[in-house]
Design an enzyme around this catalytic site. Structure first.
Site, PDB file in Angstrom:
ATOM      1  N   ASP A   1       0.834  -1.215   0.000  1.00 20.72           N
ATOM      2  CA  ASP A   1       0.000   0.000   0.000  1.00 20.72           C
ATOM      3  C   ASP A   1       0.868   1.264   0.000  1.00 20.72           C
ATOM      4  O   ASP A   1       0.510   2.259   0.610  1.00 20.72           O
ATOM      5  CB  ASP A   1      -0.891   0.027   1.252  1.00 20.72           C
ATOM      6  CG  ASP A   1      -1.645  -1.263   1.445  1.00 20.72           C
ATOM      7  OD1 ASP A   1      -2.186  -1.754   0.460  1.00 20.72           O
ATOM      8  OD2 ASP A   1      -1.683  -1.776   2.573  1.00 20.72           O
TER       9      ASP A   1
ATOM     10  N   SER B   1       2.253   6.894   0.274  1.00 19.43           N
ATOM     11  CA  SER B   1       1.427   6.017   1.105  1.00 19.43           C
ATOM     12  C   SER B   1       0.030   6.028   0.501  1.00 19.43           C
ATOM     13  O   SER B   1      -0.582   7.076   0.387  1.00 19.43           O
ATOM     14  CB  SER B   1       1.378   6.526   2.544  1.00 19.43           C
ATOM     15  OG  SER B   1       0.413   5.802   3.260  1.00 19.43           O
ATOM     16  N   ARG B   2      -0.451   4.840   0.089  1.00 24.08           N
ATOM     17  CA  ARG B   2      -1.755   4.801  -0.582  1.00 24.08           C
ATOM     18  C   ARG B   2      -2.910   4.875   0.407  1.00 24.08           C
ATOM     19  O   ARG B   2      -4.060   4.915   0.005  1.00 24.08           O
ATOM     20  CB  ARG B   2      -1.862   3.538  -1.452  1.00 24.08           C
ATOM     21  CG  ARG B   2      -0.816   3.554  -2.553  1.00 24.08           C
ATOM     22  CD  ARG B   2      -1.015   2.504  -3.617  1.00 24.08           C
ATOM     23  NE  ARG B   2       0.099   2.577  -4.551  1.00 24.08           N
ATOM     24  CZ  ARG B   2       1.139   1.756  -4.539  1.00 24.08           C
ATOM     25  NH1 ARG B   2       1.200   0.800  -3.646  1.00 24.08           N
ATOM     26  NH2 ARG B   2       2.110   1.892  -5.406  1.00 24.08           N
ATOM     27  N   VAL B   3      -2.580   4.895   1.705  1.00 26.75           N
ATOM     28  CA  VAL B   3      -3.627   5.088   2.715  1.00 26.75           C
ATOM     29  C   VAL B   3      -3.826   6.580   2.952  1.00 26.75           C
ATOM     30  O   VAL B   3      -4.911   7.042   3.277  1.00 26.75           O
ATOM     31  CB  VAL B   3      -3.243   4.344   4.014  1.00 26.75           C
ATOM     32  CG1 VAL B   3      -4.175   4.694   5.146  1.00 26.75           C
ATOM     33  CG2 VAL B   3      -3.263   2.848   3.772  1.00 26.75           C
TER      34      VAL B   3
END
Length: 502
Positions: free
Chosen positions: A339, A364-366
């Site tokens: 992620d 950060s894909r969050v």
């Protein structure tokens, strides 16, 4: 001498009643050939894939290849003690490791055997090394922050509980140090930490354990070691064994963190086993299922739904690149599974930027959902600003005259870079991070000489805790900034800058 018939009859009857007929029915095979950590075994027609097998002397093996006339077995232990013609028995069991509180604070091998001389692991709890990842319905989105204590990461590429964040870079760029700092920062948070050393030198692992012990982090940490001298089968199963131990806490509603250091060495061990087993090679001679090897491992990290207790397992896989080649086979595989990634750049490292994080490639894909609101407010545009600064810096090196606004942006960028530098084993509280990043982004460091910025940061935090602890507590309780708090922080910064200028 007289025999008493009734006594003899009663003894015989008792013996018959207590006789427990147990026939040990197992399939038995013979070793045809052995070497390089694998064995070919003939005669085990009913063996299952992944079943544990037993060699003479108690050495364990794992059924890896089920062929027409023989079984390819990977040997989990010393294969030099096994000879051609030896008897091999099936066990009817899958590989499992001890789990629970008993493994915390221990140094183990991938089979759960202690390596620290502190005696055996006493537990009744075991988990299978290979188990299914939680399904879509069993998960929930990552919303809770897992603080690393590293300013550059917590502000620009935040990590949440249940996330998989890749740490990638060339050798000797500080990848392991990020993992160590993150473990140290979990002190007092209740997060159980697991560090899996794959193919590392024993001296390096010993140094790492000593660092954790000095910082009081070994109490809640388990180290799983498959060192450089360990056979390839142990290096291959080490991450799965570590994950099984960490999963125990996730499924019991607790939070765990696992660091795989590093998965490129595990992929090399898996390639070695596959080539010895004559599995067809693919790109860079890796077997075709090396992607599945990593995806089934990393998908086990998750934030579980509230119905399952809301536990989480966060993983920080480490992958080593060669000459910064991010588009090589294993790096691209792991990037596509995780992620987000923290990319560490060698030239930044040698320039003294520690951690040497490249803000442009790291992501950060969050996103901000894994940050506390206060950090999101002060560091919202920081990553883009630093990426733009890198481009501007490259342009400025051409020697062209710059206008005042561009020069001011450059100076601000240099100041922020200096502010994000952090010493090793010095994780910082998130509220302290918010305060210093606020000072940098709002221009309170513009008049401070570059060489004095780290001194300013150190003195400012000491001064703030001594004189403004009440304000610090307010920010800590609210976890978000409002105009009133902003005004108080700015007043405190002005007050300190006057004091620092003297």
């Amino acid at each position: 001498m007289k025999f008493k018939a009734d006594e003899i009859a009663s003894v015989i009857q008792k013996e018959i009643e207590e006789f427990d007929s147990q026939i040990d029915v197992r399939e038995v095979g013979r070793v045809i050939e052995v070497g390089d950590g694998i064995a070919q075994v003939y005669g085990l027609s009913g063996v299952m894939s992944g079943e544990m097998l037993e060699f003479p002397g108690g050495t364990k093996g794992l059924a890896f290849n089920l062929e027409e006339n023989s079984v390819g077995v990977i040997i989990l232990g010393d294969y030099l003690k096994i000879e051609e013609g030896d008897e091999v028995r099936t066990t009817g069991q899958l590989l499992q490791v001890p789990v629970g509180d008993a493994v915390l604070g221990r140094v183990l091998d991938p089979l759960g055997n202690p390596l620290d001389g502190k005696g055996p692991i006493v537990t009744k709890e075991y988990r299978f090394v290979e188990s299914n990842a939680p399904g879509v319905a069993e998960r929930q989105p990552v919303r809770e922050a897992l603080q690393t204590g590293i300013k550059a990461i917590d502000s620009m590429t935040p990590i949440g509980r249940g996330q998989r964040e890749l740490i990638i870079g060339d050798r000797k760029t500080g990848k392991t140090q990020i993992g160590i700092d993150t473990i140290i920062n979990q002190k007092g948070t209740g997060v159980k930490c697991f560090y899996v050393a794959i193919g590392q030198k024993d001296s390096t692992v010993a140094g790492l354990i000593e660092t954790l012990r000095k910082n009081g982090a070994m109490d809640y940490t388990t180290i799983i070691v498959a060192g450089a001298s360990s056979p390839a089968p142990l290096q291959y199963i080490a991450p799965y064994a570590g994950t099984a131990m960490a999963e125990y806490f996730m499924y019991n509603g607790q939070h765990a963190l696992i660091i795989y250091d590093d998965l490129s060495k595990q992929a090399v061990a898996y390639r070695q086993l596959s080539l010895l087993m004559r599995r067809p090679p693919g790109r860079e001679a890796y077997p075709g299922d090396v992607f599945y090897c990593h995806s089934r491992l990393l998908e086990r990290s998750a934030k579980l739904s509230d119905e399952l207790g809301g536990g989480s397992l966060t993983s920080l896989p480490i992958v080593e690149t060669l000459e910064g080649e991010v588009s090589a086979y294993i790096p691209t595989n792991v990037i596509s599974i995780t992620d987000g990634q923290v990319y560490l750049q060698p030239d930044l490292f040698f320039r003294g930027q520690r951690p040497a994080m490249n803000a442009g490639i790291s992501v950060s894909r969050v996103g901000g959902s894994a940050q506390i609101p206060a950090m999101k407010q002060v560091a919202g545009g920081l990553r883009l600003d630093l990426a733009a600064f890198r481009e501007l810096e490259a342009f400025a090196q051409l020697g062209t005259d710059l206008d005042a606004a561009t020069q001011a942006r450059l100076d601000r960028g240099y100041a922020m870079n200096e502010l994000l530098i952090q010493g090793i084993c010095q994780p910082m509280n998130v509220i302290d991070q918010v305060l210093v990043i606020y000072a940098g982004t709002k221009g309170f460091l513009d008049k401070i000489p570059l060489k004095k910025i780290r001194e300013w940061e150190k003195e400012f935090l000491v001064w703030f805790h001594d004189n403004k602890q009440e304000l610090w507590n307010k920010i800590n309780d609210a976890r978000k900034l409002n105009p009133e708090l902003n005004a108080e922080i700015e007043s405190a910064l002005n007050q300190f800058n006057e004091h620092f200028a003297k």
